[in-house]
Enzyme design. Structure first.
Site, PDB file in Angstrom:
ATOM      1  N   GLU A  60       2.797   6.693   9.721  1.00  0.00           N
ATOM      2  CA  GLU A  60       3.131   5.541  10.558  1.00  0.00           C
ATOM      3  C   GLU A  60       3.534   4.342   9.714  1.00  0.00           C
ATOM      4  O   GLU A  60       4.400   3.556  10.086  1.00  0.00           O
ATOM      5  CB  GLU A  60       1.956   5.204  11.472  1.00  0.00           C
ATOM      6  CG  GLU A  60       1.831   6.210  12.601  1.00  0.00           C
ATOM      7  CD  GLU A  60       0.515   6.096  13.352  1.00  0.00           C
ATOM      8  OE1 GLU A  60       0.522   6.226  14.569  1.00  0.00           O
ATOM      9  OE2 GLU A  60      -0.528   5.889  12.710  1.00  0.00           O
ATOM     10  N   THR A  99       9.976   7.265  18.088  1.00  0.00           N
ATOM     11  CA  THR A  99       8.561   7.089  18.417  1.00  0.00           C
ATOM     12  C   THR A  99       7.943   8.449  18.688  1.00  0.00           C
ATOM     13  O   THR A  99       8.623   9.382  19.096  1.00  0.00           O
ATOM     14  CB  THR A  99       8.357   6.172  19.632  1.00  0.00           C
ATOM     15  OG1 THR A  99       6.960   6.056  19.865  1.00  0.00           O
ATOM     16  CG2 THR A  99       9.023   6.717  20.872  1.00  0.00           C
ATOM     17  N   ASN A 132       5.012   8.247  20.336  1.00  0.00           N
ATOM     18  CA  ASN A 132       4.059   7.799  21.351  1.00  0.00           C
ATOM     19  C   ASN A 132       2.623   7.901  20.885  1.00  0.00           C
ATOM     20  O   ASN A 132       1.725   8.187  21.668  1.00  0.00           O
ATOM     21  CB  ASN A 132       4.239   8.589  22.652  1.00  0.00           C
ATOM     22  CG  ASN A 132       5.570   8.269  23.297  1.00  0.00           C
ATOM     23  OD1 ASN A 132       5.991   7.118  23.317  1.00  0.00           O
ATOM     24  ND2 ASN A 132       6.245   9.293  23.776  1.00  0.00           N
ATOM     25  N   THR A 133       2.429   7.688  19.608  1.00  0.00           N
ATOM     26  CA  THR A 133       1.055   7.698  19.116  1.00  0.00           C
ATOM     27  C   THR A 133       0.815   6.430  18.319  1.00  0.00           C
ATOM     28  O   THR A 133       1.743   5.809  17.801  1.00  0.00           O
ATOM     29  CB  THR A 133       0.807   8.884  18.171  1.00  0.00           C
ATOM     30  OG1 THR A 133       1.764   8.824  17.119  1.00  0.00           O
ATOM     31  CG2 THR A 133       0.908  10.190  18.903  1.00  0.00           C
ATOM     32  N   CYS A 159      14.999  -2.599  -9.153  1.00  0.00           N
ATOM     33  CA  CYS A 159      14.481  -1.306  -8.712  1.00  0.00           C
ATOM     34  C   CYS A 159      14.945  -0.232  -9.698  1.00  0.00           C
ATOM     35  O   CYS A 159      16.005   0.359  -9.547  1.00  0.00           O
ATOM     36  CB  CYS A 159      14.989  -1.001  -7.311  1.00  0.00           C
ATOM     37  SG  CYS A 159      14.331   0.518  -6.667  1.00  0.00           S
TER      38      CYS A 159
END
EC number: 1.11.1.-
Lengths: 492, 790
Positions: A463, A386, A388-389, A121
């Site tokens: 996400e 989270t 919640n989506t 890396c």
């Protein structure tokens, strides 16, 4: 995918993936254009990250407070999509690099370099070469491992194992390191080093997994130390289907109606959450499922067209840029599937017998005070994070999905949770995602933009970054668990 | 361990007998539980589930409950509990989230009774109701607690902790409907079994997970909790708010806690990591465990008192695959091994020292160290029979005070300030320092400086024949030093009398501070002898010995007429002492305190015959024709430095070390040097001699010392608006987001050197201000102040 900086003519500034090289070999006329992408990540459009950034005062504050370099680097920019997490990340990183600890500052950066070098890396290496020099490190060490003190070199073995096959670490490894002698490590020092190694292995996963670009203005002052500028082959960036990849896209992913795909996933999650009782799987069944998942993870990547390249060809490309390899020994040592070694059959790591919360924390905090709390907070944060989506849907309980991701990573390192039904992994994680997870956690240097793009197409980039965070922390925890278990065994 | 012990319990009627013993299990244990009749114990673990009968001499395996062809995860137990009402009933919690009940009364080989698969995650704990036959409670990693009625197929009620994983659940022994649960996030909740909707009470007990809890068997509402933060806390739940009654700090995270039967304040703990021992604590004495069992070789995972009314038998299971019965009388008692001693400095330099009575008693009968212990005052505390730890708490307290005159360290401060350590030629430095020492009345030291000057700065020509001679001289220059102190120190009886008075006064005032119930015995009589008589004897002895020892020394000094060194006038006192005082090693230790030098110099001097010294005057180095390398003396100089340091005068040692630099450094090992340096720097800082201490740090050649000045060199600036420290950047405030220091000339933020006028507090870039003030004398901010730059 393997990269090498071998071809001096065309690839002065960037590297070529195997596919491109093959194509190049066939057709010498093909000219490869310079990558155009700017912004923190090669995978995520710049505006996605930057937009979120301008709103966020908090990030700036955090960077001022905890950044060692004093500037907003690309990692931070991408992570700032999840500010809550970013705080615990930066805080723990700052603690292990700058605050009270048993190791001197240059050592810490050198260990980071060693860890990053295992995954080639160059982004992290460059960053820490700078910091290493800034904190008063001896420039000579940067010439390679043979120039560093024997003591530091002794870490090599554990670095190698930790990065690729942590389950092989035994108390004997610990004993050889702490055995009294001229170059011995004290336990607190060793724990500090192990935490650093695990952190930077995992961070390398994140860097490759999110396609972090090199810093915009690398310090020219020590330019000679800087390794390749970009790690991503142009074919990833341009995302044009060349001959070989076309087949891949067609066969394994196909053209699925992406919306219905998402719906189906959510449906399955809901079902799993609601009716668990209906199918009462026997214990044998559960065990088989774990084994199956383990085995399957074996084929996840090797079955992929990317790696169906004959082995000899593979080896051929194994020549790692000498710049990176001077920080490591035994560069050929890589991840080997936990399930593969049939004959020796190492016992599965039972998660309940050595958990982070009960055991790992106590040990790490005892030997290197306060890092336990910071890591604990970070793990907790990432596990519970989270919004919640899911893509366009709101009010979704993503617990099962997050747990599946976390446990799947642990599964690949041979850690098994008694109370988890590994059938869920199969239902929730599609094949392309499994390919991605496996690549990012086990050999991140092979990640491509195509892999990143091919799973969960309708999901937001933030996400996907969240997924990367989960993978990174799960990997770090797995490494730590193995290392700390070995230390515990050494102590008892 | 071999001996038998028979203990009878009044309550059970039958006698419990046994000895400390252990048996090997096939696999690590995770939990154990005892049957009601105290004759059987069940051991459960990942791959073990067995019942053992506890016999007098050994454990006997009675039943293996792990039956079936293939081991199932349902049998991988995290916890096990034996019903306290029904001896046929057991429950286990499996790591895969299943709660299983077992009925030993079943005729078949498989005793498994019921299977509850309602929890989604590992079940950490199961608990039977203490009096109800069919009620079982479980707590799981998924954050839920479930109450089962064994007559039904599924749970009766589910309690949601609304927080993280449940680590322990325990029914209250006294309150029928109450149970307590502990959580991974540090909370403890109290529930009413009839009200699953919300908990009765919740409070944060620990920092980090609370691994275990236990209700007190007798005291209603007492709950002990143990957590990862290495603490055991005892809470009183009867009050409106849960009140922390006791707190025990252990050395590792607490995995289990169990109240000891029949002992109101005792509880047993074992830890989850690193520490393998089982401790029994008296919660009122939270620092030292009352008893300790050290049999296990790996962490103890389960503990249980064998009988609810017998405090002497403890059973334990461990990861090292053994099951143990510990007998309380075989326990090791750390208290007995501990050395209860305390030492503390008072505000005015008084030193208090508390030690076990036995230690002090022997010591006071002994002859005291010479000058070391001046007038200690002894207190003995009479024991209060009402107190719980009468056997342990007897200790004596001694208070040592510093002498009034001797305590003054002005000589130290003066010396430190006036010494020159660098920047001039060695000869000058030595002369200067010698002068300083002399002016402060420290002739010894002055003499040493002069000697050093001679050794290192004069041409150093010494005939080889005289080698021995100069050797002898060198070594004697060290030893006599202390003798001169000795004399002064032992001084007239007058001094000790006044001291005695003082000590009396102090005794009185100290009495007030002590517990009134305690009676005081002051060893003043002892002290009198110590303070005056003994040193007096000692002095006499010395004087007598002197003459005898004087002559043996003489052969080396035999030819005082023979030319030697040119000694400056000031050196004479030293010469007297060399000749007159014996060199006995025993004086070394007597002479710990150089501070008393100032005292009765005149008296001492008068004791010493003066005449012989004049012969030395004729000494001249010019007569030596051989060059003797300064190296030759390095051994002597090293010994001298050692001597000074041992004497407590590190100042001298360090000063010489610095002044001589390379000349002696190599002869003294790095560690010793470092030690001297640190002591000296510490002393200097105590006297607020910051400049001197910095100079010393700077001049030191030891690496670890010179880097002292490189640590914590950051100076944080406060924001001029909100007055908070600006932690990250020196020029912008994180809180009010304003730039703190603007340049009055260019109106930009100053990031480097900032200079400002002390009159009007305006300022800016150093360069800008300098330039501005060249052309104008007024403040660039326009405030009208006439700033000056110098």
């Amino acid at each position: 995918m393997n990269r090498s900086g071998g071809s001096p003519s065309a690839a002065a500034n960037y590297l070529l993936c195997t596919n491109c090289r093959k194509v190049l070999r066939k057709d010498k006329r093909i000219r490869v254009s310079q990558p155009l992408t700017r912004g923190p990540s090669a995978f995520i459009p710049e505006n996605e990250v930057v937009q979120a950034n301008t709103v966020d005062e908090r990030t700036n504050f955090l960077v001022e407070e905890y950044s060692t370099s004093g500037r907003l680097d690309n990692i931070t920019q991408v992570m700032s999509l999840h500010t809550q997490y970013l705080e615990s990340f930066l805080r723990s990183q700052f603690y292990m690099l700058r605050m009270d600890g048993p190791l001197p500052l240059p050592y810490r950066h050198y260990i980071a370099i060693m860890a990053a070098a295992r995954h080639q890396c160059s982004y992290l290496i460059n960053m820490h070469v700078d910091e290493f020099l800034k904190t008063g490190g001896i420039a000579e060490w940067l010439n390679g491992l043979e120039y560093v003190p024997q003591r530091l070199r002794n870490l090599n073995e554990i670095n190698k194992l930790l990065a690729h096959r942590p389950w092989l670490i035994t108390k004997e490894h610990i004993q050889t390191l702490v055995k009294t002698g001229e170059n011995n490590w004290s336990l607190p020092e060793l724990v500090h080093a192990v935490v650093l190694l695990a952190h930077y292995h995992a961070l390398a996963s994140f860097v490759f997994g999110s396609g972090i670009n090199p810093e915009r203005d690398p310090d020219i002052s020590n330019g000679l130390r800087l390794i390749s500028v970009n790690n991503f082959c142009v074919c990833d960036l341009a995302n044009d289907n060349n001959i070989e990849n076309a087949s891949l896209t067609a066969s394994s992913f196909g053209i699925v109606d992406s919306l219905s795909e998402l719906e189906a996933l959510m449906d399955r999650m809901k079902r799993l959450q609601e009716e668990r009782e209906d199918e009462e799987a026997s214990q044998e069944e559960m065990t088989t499922r774990f084994e199956k998942e383990k085995k399957e993870s074996l084929f996840v990547v090797s079955g992929d067209t990317f790696h169906s390249i004959p082995h000899s060809d593979f080896e051929d490309d194994m020549i790692i840029t000498s710049d990176v390899s001077r920080y490591i020994e035994d560069p050929g040592f890589g991840y080997e599937d936990f399930a593969r070694r049939g004959e020796e059959h190492l016992p599965t790591f039972r998660a309940q017998d050595y958990t982070w919360e009960n055991h790992g924390f106590s040990l790490v905090n005892r030997l290197y005070s306060d890092i336990g709390h910071l890591l604990d907070e970070k793990f907790r944060m990432v596990y519970n994070l989270t919004y919640n989506t899911m893509a366009t849907h709101e009010d979704v309980d993503t617990t099962t999905l997050r747990r599946a991701l976390f446990n799947y990573v642990h599964c690949m390192f041979g850690i098994r949770y008694d109370d988890y039904d590994y059938g869920e992994v199969n239902q929730l994680l599609e094949r392309s995602l499994k390919v991605y997870i496996k690549t990012v956690t086990c050999y991140p240097e092979r990640t491509t933009k195509r892999m990143y793009d091919s799973y969960w197409r309708q999901f937001k980039h933030s996400e996907k970054v969240h997924v990367n965070l989960l993978l990174m922390e799960a990997r770090m925890q797995a490494e730590l668990l193995y290392a700390l278990r070995a230390i515990t065994r050494h102590l008892t | 361990m071999e001996k038998m012990s028979r203990v009878t319990t009044a309550l059970s009627g039958s006698a419990l007998t046994g000895r400390t013993m252990h048996c090997h299990l096939d696999a690590p244990a995770n939990a154990i539980s005892v049957c009601r009749d105290a004759a059987q114990v069940v051991v459960a673990g990942r791959s073990i589930f067995k019942i053992y009968a506890i016999e007098e001499e050994q454990f006997v395996e009675k039943l293996n409950l792990r039956v079936g062809r293939k081991p199932s995860l349902n049998l991988s137990c995290a916890d096990v509990v034996w019903h306290q009402m029904d001896e046929n009933l057991l429950a286990t919690a499996a790591t895969n989230g299943v709660v299983v009940t077992w009925n030993l009364g079943r005729p078949s080989r498989n005793k498994q009774d019921q299977l509850f698969t309602e929890h989604k995650r590992t079940v950490n704990k199961v608990c039977f109701h203490p009096t109800e036959a069919h009620v079982l409670l479980s707590g799981s990693q998924d954050g839920f607690m479930k109450c089962f009625d064994l007559r039904r197929k599924d749970s009766v009620s589910t309690f949601s902790g609304q927080s993280e994983s449940v680590r322990d659940v325990q029914f209250s022994i006294r309150d029928y409907f109450t149970f307590a649960s502990t959580f991974e996030n540090g909370n403890v909740q109290l529930w009413d079994i009839r009200r699953p909707d919300r908990c009765e009470r919740m409070f944060t007990a620990h920092n980090g997970p609370v691994f275990c809890c236990d209700w007190h068997p007798e005291d209603r509402g007492w709950l002990a909790t143990g957590g990862r933060d290495k603490m055991v806390k005892v809470w009183d739940m009867t009050t409106h708010r849960a009140k922390e009654m006791h707190c025990v700090q252990t050395i590792a995270s607490v995995a289990r806690v169990k109240w000891r039967p029949e002992c109101r304040h005792h509880l047993a703990t074992c830890s989850m990591m690193v520490d393998h021992n089982i401790y029994v604590w008296d919660v009122r004495r939270p620092f030292v465990p009352a008893a300790m069992f050290e049999e296990h070789r790996d962490v103890t995972t389960g503990i249980a008192w064998r009988h609810p009314h017998d405090p002497s038998f403890l059973l334990s299971g461990s990861k090292d695959s053994t099951l143990c019965q510990h007998l309380f009388r075989d326990a090791s008692q750390p208290v007995e091994r501990a050395n209860p001693e305390g030492l503390c400095y008072g505000l005015f330099g008084d030193l208090a020292f508390a030690a076990k009575e036995s230690l002090v008693a022997t010591e006071s009968g002994r002859k005291p160290y010479g000058g070391d212990r001046r007038h200690p005052i002894f207190f003995k505390r009479k024991l209060d029979p009402a107190e719980p730890f009468s056997g342990l708490a007897s200790s004596a307290l001694s208070v040592f005070e510093t002498e009034l005159g001797g305590g003054s360290m002005s000589w130290f401060v003066d010396t430190a300030e006036r010494y020159a350590l660098a920047g001039r030629p060695l000869a000058e430095l030595c002369d200067h320092n010698a002068k300083v020492a002399r002016e402060l009345g420290r002739n010894q030291v002055a003499q040493t400086w002069t000697m050093l000057r001679i050794i290192y700065c004069s041409p150093g020509l010494v005939p080889s024949t005289n080698l021995n001679h100069s050797m002898g001289k060198g070594s004697s220059c060290g030893l006599p030093l202390m003798n001169s102190f000795n004399l002064k120190d032992m001084g007239p009886g007058l001094g000790s009398e006044t001291r005695l008075d003082r000590s009396k006064g102090d005794t009185r005032s100290d009495t007030v501070l002590l517990d009134s119930s305690a009676t005081l015995i002051t060893n003043e009589d002892n002290e009198e002898t110590e303070g005056s008589d003994v040193p007096a004897d000692y002095l006499l002895g010395d004087v007598e010995g002197e003459e005898d020892e004087l002559y043996p020394l003489d052969p080396e000094h035999v030819h005082p007429e023979e030319p030697e060194y040119v000694l400056p006038q000031e050196a004479f006192p030293l010469r007297h002492e060399i000749v007159d005082t014996p060199s006995g090693p025993e004086h070394l230790q007597d002479k710990a305190d150089s501070p008393h030098v100032s005292g009765s110099e005149a008296d001492t001097a008068s004791l010493v015959p003066v005449d012989s010294s004049f012969s030395l005057l004729s000494v001249s180095h010019a007569l030596y024709d051989n060059r003797l390398p300064p190296d030759f003396f390095s051994v002597l100089v090293r010994d001298m430095l050692r001597f000074y340091a041992e004497q407590g005068d590190v100042q001298m040692a360090v000063s010489v070390l610095i002044v001589l630099g390379e000349r002696v450094r190599k002869d003294i090992d790095e560690q010793t040097q470092e030690h001297w340096y640190t002591s000296y720097i510490d002393l200097l800082q105590r006297f607020c001699l910051w400049n001197v201490s910095n100079e010393v740090v700077k001049l030191s050649t030891s690496r670890s010392i010179s880097c002292l000045n490189q640590a914590s060199t950051t100076l944080h600036v406060n924001c001029s608006h909100c007055k908070r420290p600006m932690s990250s950047r020196g020029w912008v405030c994180d809180r009010c987001h304003r730039c703190a220091s603007m340049c009055a000339v260019c109106h930009h933020v100053v990031k480097g050197l900032f200079v400002w006028c002390q009159g009007c507090s305006h300022g800016g870039h150093l360069q800008h201000i300098m330039k501005w003030l060249e052309g104008s004398s007024q403040c660039p901010a326009g405030c009208g102040h006439l700033c000056e730059y110098s």
